[in-house]
Design an enzyme around this catalytic site. Sequence first.
Site, PDB file in Angstrom:
ATOM      1  N   LYS A  90       1.053  11.263   1.051  1.00  0.00           N
ATOM      2  CA  LYS A  90       1.268   9.949   0.409  1.00  0.00           C
ATOM      3  C   LYS A  90       0.153   8.989   0.780  1.00  0.00           C
ATOM      4  O   LYS A  90      -0.440   8.333  -0.083  1.00  0.00           O
ATOM      5  CB  LYS A  90       2.609   9.360   0.868  1.00  0.00           C
ATOM      6  CG  LYS A  90       2.757   7.869   0.556  1.00  0.00           C
ATOM      7  CD  LYS A  90       4.073   7.301   1.017  1.00  0.00           C
ATOM      8  CE  LYS A  90       4.077   6.710   2.386  1.00  0.00           C
ATOM      9  NZ  LYS A  90       3.482   5.358   2.525  1.00  0.00           N
ATOM     10  N   ASN A  91      -0.134   8.893   2.066  1.00  0.00           N
ATOM     11  CA  ASN A  91      -1.067   7.841   2.486  1.00  0.00           C
ATOM     12  C   ASN A  91      -2.516   8.136   2.099  1.00  0.00           C
ATOM     13  O   ASN A  91      -3.323   7.219   2.016  1.00  0.00           O
ATOM     14  CB  ASN A  91      -0.905   7.551   3.984  1.00  0.00           C
ATOM     15  CG  ASN A  91       0.412   6.819   4.254  1.00  0.00           C
ATOM     16  OD1 ASN A  91       1.035   6.316   3.324  1.00  0.00           O
ATOM     17  ND2 ASN A  91       0.844   6.780   5.501  1.00  0.00           N
ATOM     18  N   ARG A 119       2.701  -7.955   9.365  1.00  0.00           N
ATOM     19  CA  ARG A 119       1.616  -7.038   8.967  1.00  0.00           C
ATOM     20  C   ARG A 119       0.452  -7.863   8.416  1.00  0.00           C
ATOM     21  O   ARG A 119       0.237  -7.928   7.204  1.00  0.00           O
ATOM     22  CB  ARG A 119       2.129  -6.013   7.943  1.00  0.00           C
ATOM     23  CG  ARG A 119       3.200  -5.122   8.535  1.00  0.00           C
ATOM     24  CD  ARG A 119       3.735  -4.120   7.534  1.00  0.00           C
ATOM     25  NE  ARG A 119       2.864  -2.993   7.316  1.00  0.00           N
ATOM     26  CZ  ARG A 119       3.166  -1.955   6.535  1.00  0.00           C
ATOM     27  NH1 ARG A 119       4.311  -1.929   5.907  1.00  0.00           N
ATOM     28  NH2 ARG A 119       2.311  -0.951   6.380  1.00  0.00           N
ATOM     29  N   ASP A 146       4.868   6.625  12.217  1.00  0.00           N
ATOM     30  CA  ASP A 146       5.726   7.002  11.085  1.00  0.00           C
ATOM     31  C   ASP A 146       6.738   8.089  11.468  1.00  0.00           C
ATOM     32  O   ASP A 146       7.714   8.307  10.748  1.00  0.00           O
ATOM     33  CB  ASP A 146       4.871   7.504   9.908  1.00  0.00           C
ATOM     34  CG  ASP A 146       4.052   6.383   9.294  1.00  0.00           C
ATOM     35  OD1 ASP A 146       4.404   5.206   9.510  1.00  0.00           O
ATOM     36  OD2 ASP A 146       3.050   6.671   8.611  1.00  0.00           O
ATOM     37  N   ARG A 191      10.173   6.684  -2.189  1.00  0.00           N
ATOM     38  CA  ARG A 191       8.796   6.178  -2.192  1.00  0.00           C
ATOM     39  C   ARG A 191       7.832   7.191  -1.589  1.00  0.00           C
ATOM     40  O   ARG A 191       6.658   7.232  -1.963  1.00  0.00           O
ATOM     41  CB  ARG A 191       8.704   4.887  -1.355  1.00  0.00           C
ATOM     42  CG  ARG A 191       9.194   3.642  -2.061  1.00  0.00           C
ATOM     43  CD  ARG A 191       8.796   2.433  -1.259  1.00  0.00           C
ATOM     44  NE  ARG A 191       7.476   2.633  -0.722  1.00  0.00           N
ATOM     45  CZ  ARG A 191       7.087   2.302   0.513  1.00  0.00           C
ATOM     46  NH1 ARG A 191       7.915   1.711   1.332  1.00  0.00           N
ATOM     47  NH2 ARG A 191       5.865   2.543   0.925  1.00  0.00           N
ATOM     48  N   CYS A 207       6.892  -2.214   3.548  1.00  0.00           N
ATOM     49  CA  CYS A 207       8.026  -1.894   4.419  1.00  0.00           C
ATOM     50  C   CYS A 207       8.136  -2.941   5.515  1.00  0.00           C
ATOM     51  O   CYS A 207       7.122  -3.407   6.033  1.00  0.00           O
ATOM     52  CB  CYS A 207       7.806  -0.532   5.082  1.00  0.00           C
ATOM     53  SG  CYS A 207       8.307   0.849   4.071  1.00  0.00           S
TER      54      CYS A 207
HETATM   55  N1  EPU Z   1      -3.151  -5.102  11.742  1.00  0.00           N
HETATM   56  C1  EPU Z   1      -3.654  -6.370  12.025  1.00  0.00           C
HETATM   57  N2  EPU Z   1      -4.546  -6.921  11.143  1.00  0.00           N
HETATM   58  C2  EPU Z   1      -4.969  -6.284  10.022  1.00  0.00           C
HETATM   59  C3  EPU Z   1      -4.458  -4.999   9.737  1.00  0.00           C
HETATM   60  C4  EPU Z   1      -3.552  -4.429  10.637  1.00  0.00           C
HETATM   61  O1  EPU Z   1      -3.286  -6.991  13.023  1.00  0.00           O
HETATM   62  O2  EPU Z   1      -5.779  -6.843   9.274  1.00  0.00           O
HETATM   63  C5  EPU Z   1      -2.201  -4.490  12.694  1.00  0.00           C
HETATM   64  C6  EPU Z   1      -0.831  -4.226  12.060  1.00  0.00           C
HETATM   65  O3  EPU Z   1      -0.017  -5.380  12.121  1.00  0.00           O
HETATM   66  C7  EPU Z   1      -0.321  -3.085  12.913  1.00  0.00           C
HETATM   67  C8  EPU Z   1      -1.591  -2.302  13.252  1.00  0.00           C
HETATM   68  O4  EPU Z   1      -2.675  -3.193  13.005  1.00  0.00           O
HETATM   69  O5  EPU Z   1       0.241  -3.593  14.081  1.00  0.00           O
HETATM   70  C9  EPU Z   1      -1.812  -1.038  12.437  1.00  0.00           C
HETATM   71  O6  EPU Z   1      -1.652  -1.336  11.055  1.00  0.00           O
HETATM   72  P1  EPU Z   1      -2.433  -0.537   9.908  1.00  0.00           P
HETATM   73  O7  EPU Z   1      -3.301  -1.499   9.174  1.00  0.00           O
HETATM   74  O8  EPU Z   1      -3.064   0.682  10.489  1.00  0.00           O
HETATM   75  O9  EPU Z   1      -1.227  -0.115   8.970  1.00  0.00           O
HETATM   76  P2  EPU Z   1      -1.258  -0.017   7.401  1.00  0.00           P
HETATM   77  O10 EPU Z   1      -2.588   0.400   6.929  1.00  0.00           O
HETATM   78  O11 EPU Z   1      -0.628  -1.232   6.819  1.00  0.00           O
HETATM   79  C10 EPU Z   1      -0.693   2.512   7.361  1.00  0.00           C
HETATM   80  C11 EPU Z   1       0.305   3.403   6.674  1.00  0.00           C
HETATM   81  C12 EPU Z   1       1.676   3.177   7.286  1.00  0.00           C
HETATM   82  C13 EPU Z   1       1.587   3.508   8.785  1.00  0.00           C
HETATM   83  C14 EPU Z   1       0.504   2.646   9.450  1.00  0.00           C
HETATM   84  C15 EPU Z   1       0.258   2.984  10.900  1.00  0.00           C
HETATM   85  C16 EPU Z   1      -0.565   3.612   4.449  1.00  0.00           C
HETATM   86  C17 EPU Z   1      -0.431   3.282   3.005  1.00  0.00           C
HETATM   87  N3  EPU Z   1       0.343   3.082   5.259  1.00  0.00           N
HETATM   88  O12 EPU Z   1      -0.250   1.172   7.156  1.00  0.00           O
HETATM   89  O13 EPU Z   1       2.530   4.112   6.673  1.00  0.00           O
HETATM   90  O14 EPU Z   1       2.816   3.240   9.406  1.00  0.00           O
HETATM   91  O15 EPU Z   1      -0.730   2.825   8.741  1.00  0.00           O
HETATM   92  O16 EPU Z   1      -0.063   4.311  11.060  1.00  0.00           O
HETATM   93  O17 EPU Z   1      -1.441   4.354   4.834  1.00  0.00           O
HETATM   94  C18 EPU Z   1       4.614   4.949   5.987  1.00  0.00           C
HETATM   95  O18 EPU Z   1       4.001   5.894   5.471  1.00  0.00           O
HETATM   96  O19 EPU Z   1       5.864   4.939   6.117  1.00  0.00           O
HETATM   97  C19 EPU Z   1       3.856   3.803   6.476  1.00  0.00           C
HETATM   98  C20 EPU Z   1       4.431   2.627   6.741  1.00  0.00           C
END
Ligand code: EPU
Length: 429
Positions: free
Chosen positions: A22-23, A122, A305, A397, A117
């Site tokens: 998915k990701n 975030r 996850d 999803r 989610c």
């Molecule tokens: N963060 C910041 N600032 C930013 C971006 C992130 O502080 O500008 C923080 C977030 O608040 C969090 C950490 O950095 O504490 C990591 O967040 P990340 O940006 O890596 O998460 P994401 O890209 O929003 C992806 C996956 C999530 C998964 C997380 C962590 C996708 C589409 N989503 O989210 O997947 O939990 O990385 O591995 O790739 C899921 O599949 O159920 C899911 C939620």
Amino acid sequence: MEKFIVKGRTPLSGRVKISGSKNSAVALLPAAVMTSETVCLENLPDITDVRTMIEILENLGVSIRRRGRDVLELTPGNLSKIAPSYELVKKMRASYYFMGSLLARFGQAEVPIPGGCDLGPRPIDQHLKGFTALGAAINIEHGMIKLSAKKLTGARIYLDVVSIGATVNMMLAAAAAEGRTVLENVAKEPEIVDLANFLNAMGASVKGAGTDVIRIDGTKSFKGAMHAVIPDRIEAGTFMMAAAATGGQVTVEDVIPKHLEAITAKIREIGGKVEVDPEKITVKWVSPLVPSDLKTFPYPGFPTDLQPPGMVLLTAAKGLSVITENVFDGRYNHVDELKRMGARIKVEGRTALIDGGAPLTGAPVAATDLRSGAALIIAALTADGESQISAVEHIDRGYDSFEQKLTGLGASIYRKNDESYDQQSGKVD
Ligand code: EPU
């Protein structure tokens, strides 16, 4: 709205084919708009996040041809819009990858501020910092992020937090920037490597994906490409946890075992037997599970996850286990629901203490997000009696044919209309 009815005390047994990630898919699909030529993506999972992404692309003007269940041909030649549909974009967080890809193609993008989610705050500060460093002007107006750049220019960008989303968006924009970009302290997840491979197949020059530092030499011309999405390591890990928690034996097929090392190691530590073959992994319950500590970290650490399914596994191990959630601030929404089933769990900040070994009993529970939903299904499979899991749209999803795959492993699970769902409030009674 629908719910799952699950009969418990069913050890899962058999083999299950793992779908595409998915990701990865939700990053590769927006990346496809960077070329005007035809792109072919194989091994796409059939999940609502991918369907929404396809709708967004069609709405932008991309012509799409489906070839079989999991192959899509996308031709973004006639694309002219720089603002994906608000109604569609708000359904999924990853649609903010259109910031990077539309900026790369047109020097402009307008994308709503993302939701997603509910896992605690975030922020997207690192994405915005990176776009600014590459030369984009950013205005936030009426809930929209408006980005524009006469010219994107390569830069050195150090991420303050390791973020998958920010790494993806920076790779997309930097691939089209003039000169070299060096991204430091980036995410190392396999999905990042998958995106780098796809961008390179389209004519980009991305080096170092999978390490802390990615170097990108920008290009103006992107060409058509063919690419197969990597297997979903989180889906595979979910079935592996479910096998051990239900006292069964499951082989996950079509996986890349290297991507699953943290999960394999943790299941072994908890007492499960794990056999690793080149493209499959078998998890077998051989003796009572033992408690353990589990700490989530960015890859190659244990993935956040799989923390909710991991919690269910530790609930089945007699004794005290400790979980530390290091990635998100509020990823314990499943705890109250597991407690309804009799789990003994206490949360203090980012730590959860699990007094495992209490037999769970079936109960009406609600999925609060994708992975909490998967965890509740595993809990329901281990529990005594019947459980009803509502708000299954969260599970749809991200899990391709979840109930069919579980049924194939001997589970008793079926989908039913949920009359208790209140359309107005969006809440389940
Ligand atoms: N963060 C910041 N600032 C930013 C971006 C992130 O502080 O500008 C923080 C977030 O608040 C969090 C950490 O950095 O504490 C990591 O967040 P990340 O940006 O890596 O998460 P994401 O890209 O929003 C992806 C996956 C999530 C998964 C997380 C962590 C996708 C589409 N989503 O989210 O997947 O939990 O990385 O591995 O790739 C899921 O599949 O159920 C899911 C939620």
